[in-house]
Design a protein around this motif. Structure first.
Motif, PDB file in Angstrom:
ATOM      1  N   MET A 124       0.863  -1.162   0.063  1.00 39.43           N
ATOM      2  CA  MET A 124      -0.143   0.125   0.181  1.00 39.43           C
ATOM      3  C   MET A 124       0.974   1.169   0.066  1.00 39.43           C
ATOM      4  O   MET A 124       1.816   1.203   0.832  1.00 39.43           O
ATOM      5  CB  MET A 124      -0.809   0.023   1.207  1.00 39.43           C
ATOM      6  N   LYS A 125       0.840   2.122  -0.904  1.00 39.73           N
ATOM      7  CA  LYS A 125       1.380   3.456  -1.052  1.00 39.73           C
ATOM      8  C   LYS A 125       0.998   4.366   0.336  1.00 39.73           C
ATOM      9  O   LYS A 125      -0.024   4.359   0.762  1.00 39.73           O
ATOM     10  CB  LYS A 125       0.656   4.286  -2.290  1.00 39.73           C
ATOM     11  N   ASN A 126       2.397   4.887   0.827  1.00 41.22           N
ATOM     12  CA  ASN A 126       2.185   5.647   1.754  1.00 41.22           C
ATOM     13  C   ASN A 126       1.498   4.887   3.222  1.00 41.22           C
ATOM     14  O   ASN A 126       0.834   5.555   3.748  1.00 41.22           O
ATOM     15  CB  ASN A 126       1.427   6.964   1.731  1.00 41.22           C
ATOM     16  N   LYS A 127       1.899   3.748   3.398  1.00 37.80           N
ATOM     17  CA  LYS A 127       1.422   2.654   4.290  1.00 37.80           C
ATOM     18  C   LYS A 127       1.699   3.530   5.661  1.00 37.80           C
ATOM     19  O   LYS A 127       0.788   3.445   6.648  1.00 37.80           O
ATOM     20  CB  LYS A 127       2.090   1.395   4.300  1.00 37.80           C
ATOM     21  N   LYS A 128       3.013   3.748   6.065  1.00 41.14           N
ATOM     22  CA  LYS A 128       3.333   4.322   7.207  1.00 41.14           C
ATOM     23  C   LYS A 128       2.343   5.749   7.599  1.00 41.14           C
ATOM     24  O   LYS A 128       1.996   5.730   8.838  1.00 41.14           O
ATOM     25  CB  LYS A 128       4.733   4.855   7.368  1.00 41.14           C
ATOM     26  N   LEU A 129       2.063   6.442   6.728  1.00 46.33           N
ATOM     27  CA  LEU A 129       1.196   7.616   6.984  1.00 46.33           C
ATOM     28  C   LEU A 129      -0.136   7.246   7.274  1.00 46.33           C
ATOM     29  O   LEU A 129      -0.727   7.808   8.276  1.00 46.33           O
ATOM     30  CB  LEU A 129       1.244   8.406   5.543  1.00 46.33           C
ATOM     31  N   TRP A 130      -0.711   6.363   6.747  1.00 48.02           N
ATOM     32  CA  TRP A 130      -2.045   5.820   7.000  1.00 48.02           C
ATOM     33  C   TRP A 130      -2.074   5.173   8.274  1.00 48.02           C
ATOM     34  O   TRP A 130      -3.090   5.298   9.202  1.00 48.02           O
ATOM     35  CB  TRP A 130      -2.571   4.634   5.938  1.00 48.02           C
ATOM     36  N   ILE A 131      -1.082   4.355   8.829  1.00 46.41           N
ATOM     37  CA  ILE A 131      -0.771   3.989  10.109  1.00 46.41           C
ATOM     38  C   ILE A 131      -0.882   5.123  11.133  1.00 46.41           C
ATOM     39  O   ILE A 131      -1.475   4.990  12.205  1.00 46.41           O
ATOM     40  CB  ILE A 131       0.428   3.054  10.112  1.00 46.41           C
ATOM     41  N   PHE A 132      -0.075   5.996  10.740  1.00 44.02           N
ATOM     42  CA  PHE A 132       0.089   7.133  11.794  1.00 44.02           C
ATOM     43  C   PHE A 132      -1.449   7.972  11.942  1.00 44.02           C
ATOM     44  O   PHE A 132      -1.896   8.219  13.066  1.00 44.02           O
ATOM     45  CB  PHE A 132       0.943   8.397  11.267  1.00 44.02           C
ATOM     46  N   ILE A 133      -2.061   8.075  10.837  1.00 45.25           N
ATOM     47  CA  ILE A 133      -3.215   8.558  10.721  1.00 45.25           C
ATOM     48  C   ILE A 133      -4.438   7.717  11.650  1.00 45.25           C
ATOM     49  O   ILE A 133      -5.182   8.277  12.336  1.00 45.25           O
ATOM     50  CB  ILE A 133      -3.974   8.697   9.477  1.00 45.25           C
ATOM     51  N   GLY A 134      -4.296   6.590  11.340  1.00 50.81           N
ATOM     52  CA  GLY A 134      -5.013   5.524  12.097  1.00 50.81           C
ATOM     53  C   GLY A 134      -4.911   5.458  13.718  1.00 50.81           C
ATOM     54  O   GLY A 134      -5.767   5.661  14.486  1.00 50.81           O
ATOM     55  N   ILE A 135      -3.476   5.506  14.148  1.00 47.26           N
ATOM     56  CA  ILE A 135      -3.207   5.775  15.568  1.00 47.26           C
ATOM     57  C   ILE A 135      -3.703   7.161  16.234  1.00 47.26           C
ATOM     58  O   ILE A 135      -4.249   7.232  17.140  1.00 47.26           O
ATOM     59  CB  ILE A 135      -1.685   5.727  15.625  1.00 47.26           C
ATOM     60  N   ILE A 136      -3.734   8.284  15.369  1.00 44.99           N
ATOM     61  CA  ILE A 136      -4.328   9.405  15.781  1.00 44.99           C
ATOM     62  C   ILE A 136      -5.532   9.411  15.921  1.00 44.99           C
ATOM     63  O   ILE A 136      -6.255   9.940  16.923  1.00 44.99           O
ATOM     64  CB  ILE A 136      -3.968  10.539  14.791  1.00 44.99           C
ATOM     65  N   ALA A 137      -6.227   8.844  15.043  1.00 46.10           N
ATOM     66  CA  ALA A 137      -7.730   8.901  15.191  1.00 46.10           C
ATOM     67  C   ALA A 137      -8.385   8.061  16.223  1.00 46.10           C
ATOM     68  O   ALA A 137      -9.228   8.318  17.019  1.00 46.10           O
ATOM     69  CB  ALA A 137      -8.079   8.058  13.630  1.00 46.10           C
ATOM     70  N   ALA A 138      -7.425   6.546  16.556  1.00 44.01           N
ATOM     71  CA  ALA A 138      -7.802   5.960  17.799  1.00 44.01           C
ATOM     72  C   ALA A 138      -7.804   6.642  19.112  1.00 44.01           C
ATOM     73  O   ALA A 138      -8.263   6.608  19.877  1.00 44.01           O
ATOM     74  CB  ALA A 138      -7.000   4.775  17.799  1.00 44.01           C
ATOM     75  N   ILE A 139      -6.563   7.598  19.204  1.00 45.25           N
ATOM     76  CA  ILE A 139      -6.387   8.205  20.429  1.00 45.25           C
ATOM     77  C   ILE A 139      -7.367   9.161  20.480  1.00 45.25           C
ATOM     78  O   ILE A 139      -8.034   9.596  21.529  1.00 45.25           O
ATOM     79  CB  ILE A 139      -4.968   8.913  20.378  1.00 45.25           C
ATOM     80  N   LEU A 140      -7.953  10.006  19.484  1.00 45.42           N
ATOM     81  CA  LEU A 140      -8.831  10.995  19.510  1.00 45.42           C
ATOM     82  C   LEU A 140     -10.244  10.332  19.906  1.00 45.42           C
ATOM     83  O   LEU A 140     -10.883  11.008  20.870  1.00 45.42           O
ATOM     84  CB  LEU A 140      -9.155  11.632  18.190  1.00 45.42           C
ATOM     85  N   VAL A 141     -10.466   9.245  19.567  1.00 48.44           N
ATOM     86  CA  VAL A 141     -11.708   8.568  19.729  1.00 48.44           C
ATOM     87  C   VAL A 141     -11.669   7.718  21.164  1.00 48.44           C
ATOM     88  O   VAL A 141     -12.726   8.161  21.922  1.00 48.44           O
ATOM     89  CB  VAL A 141     -12.042   7.385  18.787  1.00 48.44           C
ATOM     90  N   LEU A 142     -10.551   7.517  21.782  1.00 43.41           N
ATOM     91  CA  LEU A 142     -10.659   6.989  22.988  1.00 43.41           C
ATOM     92  C   LEU A 142     -10.356   8.159  24.102  1.00 43.41           C
ATOM     93  O   LEU A 142     -10.977   8.012  25.265  1.00 43.41           O
ATOM     94  CB  LEU A 142      -9.221   6.321  23.263  1.00 43.41           C
ATOM     95  N   ASP A 143      -9.892   9.378  23.692  1.00 47.23           N
ATOM     96  CA  ASP A 143      -9.836  10.457  24.495  1.00 47.23           C
ATOM     97  C   ASP A 143     -11.002  11.189  24.675  1.00 47.23           C
ATOM     98  O   ASP A 143     -11.648  11.648  25.756  1.00 47.23           O
ATOM     99  CB  ASP A 143      -8.714  11.490  23.818  1.00 47.23           C
ATOM    100  N   HIS A 144     -11.857  10.948  23.623  1.00 49.02           N
ATOM    101  CA  HIS A 144     -13.406  11.556  23.668  1.00 49.02           C
ATOM    102  C   HIS A 144     -14.050  10.663  24.693  1.00 49.02           C
ATOM    103  O   HIS A 144     -15.130  11.106  25.282  1.00 49.02           O
ATOM    104  CB  HIS A 144     -13.985  11.509  22.227  1.00 49.02           C
ATOM    105  N   ILE A 145     -13.877   9.351  24.465  1.00 48.83           N
ATOM    106  CA  ILE A 145     -14.730   8.196  25.412  1.00 48.83           C
ATOM    107  C   ILE A 145     -14.133   8.476  27.003  1.00 48.83           C
ATOM    108  O   ILE A 145     -15.130   8.566  27.889  1.00 48.83           O
ATOM    109  CB  ILE A 145     -14.552   7.056  25.160  1.00 48.83           C
ATOM    110  N   PHE A 146     -12.923   8.410  27.213  1.00 50.69           N
ATOM    111  CA  PHE A 146     -12.266   8.351  28.664  1.00 50.69           C
ATOM    112  C   PHE A 146     -12.108   9.761  29.128  1.00 50.69           C
ATOM    113  O   PHE A 146     -11.505   9.789  30.316  1.00 50.69           O
ATOM    114  CB  PHE A 146     -11.265   7.603  28.618  1.00 50.69           C
ATOM    115  N   LYS A 147     -12.051  10.899  28.264  1.00 44.62           N
ATOM    116  CA  LYS A 147     -11.922  12.327  28.756  1.00 44.62           C
ATOM    117  C   LYS A 147     -10.215  12.218  29.575  1.00 44.62           C
ATOM    118  O   LYS A 147     -10.225  12.954  30.396  1.00 44.62           O
ATOM    119  CB  LYS A 147     -12.707  12.420  29.907  1.00 44.62           C
ATOM    120  N   TRP A 148      -9.386  11.729  28.786  1.00 44.83           N
ATOM    121  CA  TRP A 148      -7.869  11.710  29.342  1.00 44.83           C
ATOM    122  C   TRP A 148      -7.374  13.361  29.280  1.00 44.83           C
ATOM    123  O   TRP A 148      -7.013  13.668  30.501  1.00 44.83           O
ATOM    124  CB  TRP A 148      -7.010  10.815  28.466  1.00 44.83           C
TER     125      TRP A 148
END
Length: 230
Positions: A1-25
């Motif tokens: 997949m082209k720019n695989k690392k970039l998409w992994i990074f975006i996925g990590i950021i998205a996961a952190i934002l979702v979890l932060d919204h849920i748990f209010k870290w």
């Protein structure tokens, strides 16, 4: 997949934002009242308190993108002007180094080619002689052109060496860190309040004055040079 690392990074950021919204870290760590438990630990085990503070600050700045000033204030209240400045400086520098490493690993391959298309960015951050690196780090650390959290990741995309970035970040972030930490310690210390706040004001004048000078001189020169190209 082209720019695989970039998409992994975006996925990590998205996961952190979702979890932060849920748990209010962010709300929890960003509220100094929730860090008051460290005050008790300071009296019982200073070394443990310092380690916990550094760990929380790194997570807060790098993972949750909370402003470093929050932790500078906390350091001043928890540890006083000297130890507080050292702790906050160490934590924010380590955090900046980690963010830089993440940016270099996940983003450089995909973002650098796009950044190189901009002649101003190419001139200042990808110069062949590397002569602009220290000046750029000095300016962006002293003048809040854009948030430090974003700066840390963005510098990973450039050709600046990890060593140069780390040392310069430590040096150029220190005055601002000391300004907030010493000033906060002064508000909490009745006996030395005038002295600490005086030192903080002097640091503020130095930081703002030097920052304004660098911004006016070097950024204007960069724009003028760029405008004459082509």
């Amino acid at each position: 997949m082209k720019n695989k690392k970039l998409w992994i990074f975006i996925g990590i950021i998205a996961a952190i934002l979702v979890l932060d919204h849920i748990f209010k870290w962010s709300s929890c760590i960003g509220d100094f009242d929730n860090l008051r438990f460290l005050k008790d630990i300071v009296n019982e085990n200073l070394f443990l308190a310092v380690l916990l503070y550094i760990g929380i600050t790194i997570i807060g700045c790098v993972v949750l993108a909370l402003p470093g000033v929050t932790f500078a204030i906390a350091a001043g209240l928890l540890f006083g002007p000297v130890l507080g400045t050292l702790c906050c400086s160490a934590a924010t520098t380590i955090g900046a180094m980690l963010a830089f490493a993440v940016g270099r690993f996940f983003l450089k391959d995909s973002i650098k080619p796009m950044a190189m298309k901009n002649k101003y960015i190419k001139k200042w951050l990808f110069g062949e002689n590397g002569g602009n690196e220290v000046f750029i780090l000095m300016i962006t650390r002293l003048v809040p052109v854009f948030p430090y959290n974003l700066q840390n990741f963005a510098y990973g995309v450039t050709d600046i060496s990890f060593g140069t970035y780390s040392v310069c970040s430590l040096i150029f972030m220190l005055p601002g860190t000391a300004m907030y930490t010493v000033g906060t310690a002064g508000l909490a210390d009745k006996e030395n309040r005038i002295m600490y706040i005086g030192i903080a004001l002097i640091l503020a004048v130095v930081v703002m004055g030097l920052g304004a000078f660098l911004k006016k001189r070097y950024m204007k020169e960069g724009q003028d040079d760029g405008g004459t190209e082509g």
